[in-house]
Structures are given as structure tokens and as C-alpha cells.
Design a protein around this motif. Structure first.
Motif, PDB file in Angstrom:
ATOM      1  N   ASN A  96     -36.791   2.938  -9.840  1.00 58.40           N
ATOM      2  CA  ASN A  96     -36.293   2.476 -11.140  1.00 58.40           C
ATOM      3  C   ASN A  96     -35.047   1.608 -10.940  1.00 58.40           C
ATOM      4  O   ASN A  96     -34.081   1.684 -11.701  1.00 58.40           O
ATOM      5  CB  ASN A  96     -35.983   3.680 -12.039  1.00 58.40           C
ATOM      6  CG  ASN A  96     -36.038   3.318 -13.512  1.00 58.40           C
ATOM      7  OD1 ASN A  96     -36.486   2.234 -13.886  1.00 58.40           O
ATOM      8  ND2 ASN A  96     -35.577   4.215 -14.361  1.00 58.40           N
ATOM      9  N   SER A  98     -34.218  -1.470 -11.435  1.00 59.49           N
ATOM     10  CA  SER A  98     -33.746  -2.381 -12.483  1.00 59.49           C
ATOM     11  C   SER A  98     -32.913  -1.679 -13.548  1.00 59.49           C
ATOM     12  O   SER A  98     -32.118  -2.321 -14.242  1.00 59.49           O
ATOM     13  CB  SER A  98     -34.935  -3.082 -13.145  1.00 59.49           C
ATOM     14  OG  SER A  98     -35.816  -2.140 -13.735  1.00 59.49           O
ATOM     15  N   ASN A  99     -33.071  -0.364 -13.674  1.00 61.63           N
ATOM     16  CA  ASN A  99     -32.306   0.383 -14.685  1.00 61.63           C
ATOM     17  C   ASN A  99     -30.956   0.852 -14.169  1.00 61.63           C
ATOM     18  O   ASN A  99     -30.162   1.413 -14.928  1.00 61.63           O
ATOM     19  CB  ASN A  99     -33.111   1.601 -15.170  1.00 61.63           C
ATOM     20  CG  ASN A  99     -32.521   2.229 -16.422  1.00 61.63           C
ATOM     21  OD1 ASN A  99     -32.110   1.536 -17.348  1.00 61.63           O
ATOM     22  ND2 ASN A  99     -32.468   3.556 -16.440  1.00 61.63           N
ATOM     23  N   PRO A 101     -28.204  -1.015 -12.334  1.00 64.10           N
ATOM     24  CA  PRO A 101     -27.398  -2.079 -11.717  1.00 64.10           C
ATOM     25  C   PRO A 101     -25.992  -1.554 -11.407  1.00 64.10           C
ATOM     26  O   PRO A 101     -25.660  -0.407 -11.717  1.00 64.10           O
ATOM     27  CB  PRO A 101     -27.344  -3.147 -12.802  1.00 64.10           C
ATOM     28  CG  PRO A 101     -27.402  -2.355 -14.080  1.00 64.10           C
ATOM     29  CD  PRO A 101     -28.325  -1.198 -13.787  1.00 64.10           C
ATOM     30  N   ASP A 121     -24.905  -8.294  -9.934  1.00 71.31           N
ATOM     31  CA  ASP A 121     -26.193  -7.842 -10.441  1.00 71.31           C
ATOM     32  C   ASP A 121     -27.068  -9.049 -10.765  1.00 71.31           C
ATOM     33  O   ASP A 121     -26.596 -10.184 -10.847  1.00 71.31           O
ATOM     34  CB  ASP A 121     -26.008  -7.009 -11.718  1.00 71.31           C
ATOM     35  CG  ASP A 121     -25.474  -5.618 -11.437  1.00 71.31           C
ATOM     36  OD1 ASP A 121     -25.983  -4.969 -10.506  1.00 71.31           O
ATOM     37  OD2 ASP A 121     -24.554  -5.172 -12.153  1.00 71.31           O
ATOM     38  N   HIS A 122     -28.360  -8.744 -10.954  1.00 71.88           N
ATOM     39  CA  HIS A 122     -29.304  -9.702 -11.510  1.00 71.88           C
ATOM     40  C   HIS A 122     -29.338 -11.032 -10.746  1.00 71.88           C
ATOM     41  O   HIS A 122     -29.440 -11.025  -9.525  1.00 71.88           O
ATOM     42  CB  HIS A 122     -29.012  -9.907 -13.001  1.00 71.88           C
ATOM     43  CG  HIS A 122     -28.819  -8.631 -13.750  1.00 71.88           C
ATOM     44  ND1 HIS A 122     -29.743  -7.612 -13.730  1.00 71.88           N
ATOM     45  CD2 HIS A 122     -27.780  -8.182 -14.514  1.00 71.88           C
ATOM     46  CE1 HIS A 122     -29.310  -6.600 -14.460  1.00 71.88           C
ATOM     47  NE2 HIS A 122     -28.121  -6.922 -14.940  1.00 71.88           N
ATOM     48  N   GLU A 123     -29.225 -12.176 -11.451  1.00 65.96           N
ATOM     49  CA  GLU A 123     -29.391 -13.484 -10.824  1.00 65.96           C
ATOM     50  C   GLU A 123     -28.337 -13.739  -9.747  1.00 65.96           C
ATOM     51  O   GLU A 123     -28.650 -14.262  -8.670  1.00 65.96           O
ATOM     52  CB  GLU A 123     -29.325 -14.590 -11.884  1.00 65.96           C
ATOM     53  CG  GLU A 123     -29.550 -15.988 -11.311  1.00 65.96           C
ATOM     54  CD  GLU A 123     -29.372 -17.092 -12.341  1.00 65.96           C
ATOM     55  OE1 GLU A 123     -29.521 -18.271 -11.960  1.00 65.96           O
ATOM     56  OE2 GLU A 123     -29.068 -16.779 -13.507  1.00 65.96           O
ATOM     57  N   GLU A 126     -29.162 -11.874  -6.617  1.00 67.70           N
ATOM     58  CA  GLU A 126     -30.283 -12.497  -5.915  1.00 67.70           C
ATOM     59  C   GLU A 126     -29.836 -13.750  -5.163  1.00 67.70           C
ATOM     60  O   GLU A 126     -30.289 -14.005  -4.040  1.00 67.70           O
ATOM     61  CB  GLU A 126     -31.393 -12.836  -6.921  1.00 67.70           C
ATOM     62  CG  GLU A 126     -32.090 -11.598  -7.484  1.00 67.70           C
ATOM     63  CD  GLU A 126     -33.153 -11.953  -8.509  1.00 67.70           C
ATOM     64  OE1 GLU A 126     -33.351 -13.166  -8.757  1.00 67.70           O
ATOM     65  OE2 GLU A 126     -33.782 -11.030  -9.062  1.00 67.70           O
TER      66      GLU A 126
END
Length: 502
Positions: A96, A98-99, A101, A121-123, A126
Motif C-alpha cells: 500500500n 501510495s497511501n 508517502p 514524494d510523488h513526481e 520519481e
């Protein structure tokens, strides 16, 4: 005013008597689960054990099947759900992902990391992960640079310092070694902190102060540490000074690099060109690069030096293992005059690899991870969490759980990691052995860490026998990185002298 002063004379002894009585009561029941007091929560037990917070967490997790809600004061909103349960670790870090961060609370506590990879986190995360992997770890010259850097630092830094000092703080030596090495790799600059005169370099020493303050922020209300920061008090003062030292050191090197006109193919040039013009980066480009490098320096200096320190602490207590590793290296290299091992020569040193894994199991350099869910969730153990929950993943405690590692879990046994035929390493899932984290955020520098540790460890083991200084206390520090509170005071004896003495 007189009556107030009169009552204070009466009340103060009662307050002191109550506090001392409560402390004595809590001390006597040491080893039991913390008491949830009205209004105060479990704060008295926590404060009594703050000097041994990792072992304190291990104690209550062992008594609660691996997951426990540590209640803070009712007014502070600092309740923390501790867990060392592999199913919870796997759920949070992988299934899980993505839940869970880093989130705004993490960024508040670790604001010194800025927009670096550990804080993203996120973009943005990455972008960091992809760019760092390609421009550093997949760089065509990376392994050559790594091998050359470590070999030179061993021959010109580590060995001369060891030969100069009969007794030393090995943790300090390793911190200097890894600081110089990561500066050479990332900044193409050798600060030479590991030299015979052992110079004090503010940036090198700032890591320890910063990491102690960051752990403290987990256990006191945000309003308290923010007030301390505003008025320059306590650990927050040291954190501010560390922040300044980092900025001055890294910005200076970046400015010098910009002034150089000759063509460069180093890792810093690769990082600078790779991040240049990236969409998704909203802050000042120079600050972003500084944050990026600081995050990588923390990983390169602290995790490796801490791992080496605990490895040699365990070796000093287990001379049989030290001899087994020395014998394995001699068999691999054919004996003869010693010289630093190459990356190729490190392959097949199964017992050394097992010893390092065993040390990482018992003393993971990142002892805990702070998480918070984006939305309500039910953990595999049945514990309900929501976006207000603070979850602490105790990696330190995981290595001490009999249910995971057996009744001998507190023993240092490299054999635990070796396959039955004796030629390979047993694989353990990362959610059981999270020394390099787990899931999508698994450490990019895992291979680099193992190579560096093996090169340094083999250099010392082939040349010296390690003994702890008698009476020296070794225990974990109160820090987000599991350093040794009082260092690692040792004496190193040349192997030829040990052999001549029988």
C-alpha cells in the motif's frame, strides 16, 4: 506575594516527592508495558527511557506482539503507533505504498533535508530516483571511481592513521573515512578529514548534531521544538548550526565547480546536467542541487560508517568470526603481501558478507522510519490508522524478535546468512530485513554500501586484530542514525605481533 511564596515553600517539596516517587515506581517496574496515565499518557515512562529509546521500544514491542500504541499527553497530539511486524512493514512500504508517502509531518521534522530524495514524494521523488540512479549509480565510470576512491583512501588515509594511533575511536575514524569518500565521489573534492592530525571540519561533525536533534523532534510537541528553534535553545541550536555548516560547505564546492572551465566527467557534473531544466523542480536550482547532495552525503557518510562501527564492535566480541573472515580472505587471495582488494576480488567472500548482514540485522543504521497514511487504513495486524496517525516502523526491534529470527536472535552468527552448501548467501525478504529499506524506496546505494564496507573491513581484518578498550561502554545514541553514544574505543594489534605471541 507573601502568601504565594509561602504556599510555594509547602508545595515544592510535595511536587518533588511525587516526581521522585513516580520515577522510583516506574524504575522498579522496568520491563513492563508503559502506564497510560490520565492527561500525561505514557510520557513518564518515555522520559525515563529516553536515553535508551530503541531498546525501550523493543521491550514494549516484544510484550505486545510487535505493535503498540505509545500514548503521548492528551494535549500534544503525539501518539505513535510502533510496529516491528513484518506484515505491517510489507503493507506500508510495499503493498500500500501510495497511501504512505513521507507527507507534510515528515517534511516538518526533517526540514533540513529540503527537497532532497529522502524528503520527497510523488513526481519529485520519481525525478530524484530516476535521475540519481542514471547519473550516479549507472554512470559508466561509477565502479571505477568507487574502487579507486576507496582504495586510495584506505592506503593514504585509513592505514596511516591506524599505524599512528595505538588506541582510537574507530567510529570517528569511519565517519571521517566515509565523509572524505562521499565528498570525493559527489563533489570531486577531498576534505582530508581522515589524516594523521585528525582535523576538525565543521561540516563533518555537523551530521551527528543534526541527527540527534531530528530524533528528539519525534518525541516532543512541535510547538516546543519550534520555540527552541526560534530562541536558539537546546538541540535546536545545534541543528541550526549544523544546517549553516552544511550550506557553507556544499555551496562553496558548487561555486568552485561552476568556475572550473575544463571538461569534467565526474558524478557532480553528471548530476548537475541531469537535473538542469527538469520539469517538476519548482525551487531555486542551486538550492535543489545542494539539497540533493546533502541527502546523498547523509546516506554515504552515516549509514556506512555506522554499519562498520557496529560490525567491528561485534567482531571484537567474537574473535572466532574475525579469524574466519581473515582465513576466507587469505584463501581467496592466496596470501602474500596485503593490498586493498578490488571489487572483483570481493566476490565470493561469503562469510564476510554474512557477517556484515548479521551486523545490519542487529544494528540497522536507520533504526526507525516515520510514516503517516493519506487516508484511513487497517493494518494487517488489525490496527486502525487514519491521516492523523503517526506510525513508527522500528527496524532496530525487528532484528531482536525471536518470532522472526529464532531463540538465538541476540547472537552474532554470520552462518545465519550462508546457504547449506556454504557457497552462497541466503535471501531474506526486505520486509523482514529492512536494513536497506523495502519496496519502491529500497536504497539505491545498497551495492555501493556493501562494496565500501567489504573493502574497509578486509583492509583492517587482514592487518589487525581488534580489541575493545577495557571498561569502554558501547550503546546506541539517541539519534535517527544508530551511532554509538560514546564512540568505539579500540586498540588495534598488527597480525604479525599477535601470531608471534601465540
Amino acid at each position: 506575594m507573601a502568601p504565594l511564596r509561602y504556599y510555594s515553600y509547602i508545595l515544592i517539596p510535595f511536587i518533588l516527592f511525587f516526581i521522585s516517587g513516580a520515577a522510583a515506581f516506574l524504575y522498579r517496574r522496568k520491563g513492563s508495558l508503559p502506564i497510560n496515565w490520565p492527561f500525561l499518557g505514557m510520557t513518564p515512562d518515555t522520559l525515563l527511557n529516553i536515553h535508551r529509546i530503541h531498546n525501550f521500544a523493543t521491550d514494549f514491542l516484544k510484550r505486545s506482539n510487535g505493535t503498540f500504541l505509545l500514548k503521548g499527553p492528551q494535549f500534544a497530539n503525539i501518539d505513535m503507533l510502533f510496529t516491528s511486524d513484518p506484515s505491517n512493514i510489507h503493507h506500508i512500504l510495499s503493498k500500500n505504498f501510495s497511501n504512505y508517502p513521507k507527507g507534510p509531518e515528515f517534511r516538518k521534522i526533517f526540514d533540513i533535508l529540503g527537497d532532497g530524495i529522502f524528503n520527497s514524494d510523488h513526481e519529485l521523488w520519481e525525478i530524484h530516483r530516476k535521475t540519481t540512479n542514471v547519473s550516479v549509480f549507472k554512470h559508466p565510470n561509477f565502479h571505477m571511481l568507487l574502487e579507486t576512491t576507496i582504495m586510495n583512501k584506505i592506503e593514504k588515509g585509513l592505514i596511516p592513521v591506524i599505524e599512528h594511533y595505538g588506541e582510537m575511536d574507530l567510529q570517528d575514524i569511519f565517519q571521517r573515512f566515509t565523509f572524505d569518500a562521499i565528498c570525493l565521489l559527489l563533489l570531486d573534492y577531498d576534505p582530508e578529514s581522515l589524516s594523521v592530525n585528525l582535523p576538525v571540519i565543521p561540516c563533518e561533525k555537523a551530521f551527528t548534531d543534526a541527527e540527534e536533534a531530528l530524533l528528539w523532534r519525534h518525541y516532543i510537541p512541535e510547538t516546543v521544538w519550534k520555540l527552541q528553534r526560534r530562541f536558539g535553545l537546546g538541540k535546536e541550536k545545534k541543528l541550526s548550526e549544523a544546517w549553516k555548516a552544511f550550506d557553507e560547505f556544499i555551496y562553496k564546492r558548487l561555486s568552485q565547480k561552476e568556475k572550473e572551465h575544463e571538461e569534467s566527467t565526474g558524478l557532480l557534473t553528471s548530476l548537475m546536467s541531469s537535473f538542469s531544466g527538469q520539469s517538476g523542480i519548482t525551487c531555486d536550482s542551486k538550492k535543489f542541487l545542494k539539497d540533493t547532495i546533502l541527502n546523498l552525503m547523509i546516506a554515504g557518510r552515516d549509514t556506512t560508517s555506522t554499519s562498520l562501527s557496529w560490525f567491528f564492535y561485534l567482531l571484537a566480541q567474537n574473535p572466532r568470526v574475525e579469524k574466519m573472515i581473515r582465513k576466507e580472505i587469505e584463501n581467496k587471495t592466496g596470501g602474500g603481501k596485503w593490498k586493498p582488494l578490488t571489487i572483483k576480488q570481493l566476490e565470493g567472500l561469503v562469510y564476510l558478507h554474512g557477517g556484515i548482514c548479521e551486523s545490519l540485522r542487529l544494528y540497522p543504521p536507520v533504526a526507525l522510519e516515520h510514516k503517516a497514511p493519506l487516508k484511513a487504513d487497517i493494518l494487517p495486524t488489525g490496527h486502525a490508522v487514519d491521516k492523523e496517525s503517526r506510525i513508527i516502523l522500528s527496524f532496530y526491534s525487528m532484528g531482536r524478535m525471536e518470532g522472526l529470527w529464532g531463540g538465538d536472535c541476540m547472537e552474532f552468527k554470520p552462518e545465519r546468512w550462508i546457504s547449506k552448501d556454504g557457497n552462497g548467501i541466503k535471501h531474506e525478504p526486505s520486509y523482514k530485513f529492512p536494513a536497506f529499506h523495502a519496496g519502491p524506496r529500497t536504497c539505491l546505494g545498497k551495492e555501493m554500501g556493501f562494496i565500501q564496507m567489504k573493502m574497509v573491513a578486509s583492509a583492517i581484518i587482514c592487518n589487525y586484530h581488534v580489541e575493545l578498550v577495557e571498561g569502554h561502554l558501547v550503546c546506541p545514541s539517541d539519534s535517527i542514525i544508530l551511532q554509538m553514544k560514546y564512540g568505539l574505543k579500540v586498540r588495534l594489534f598488527p597480525i604479525k605481533i599477535v601470531n608471534e605471541g601465540g
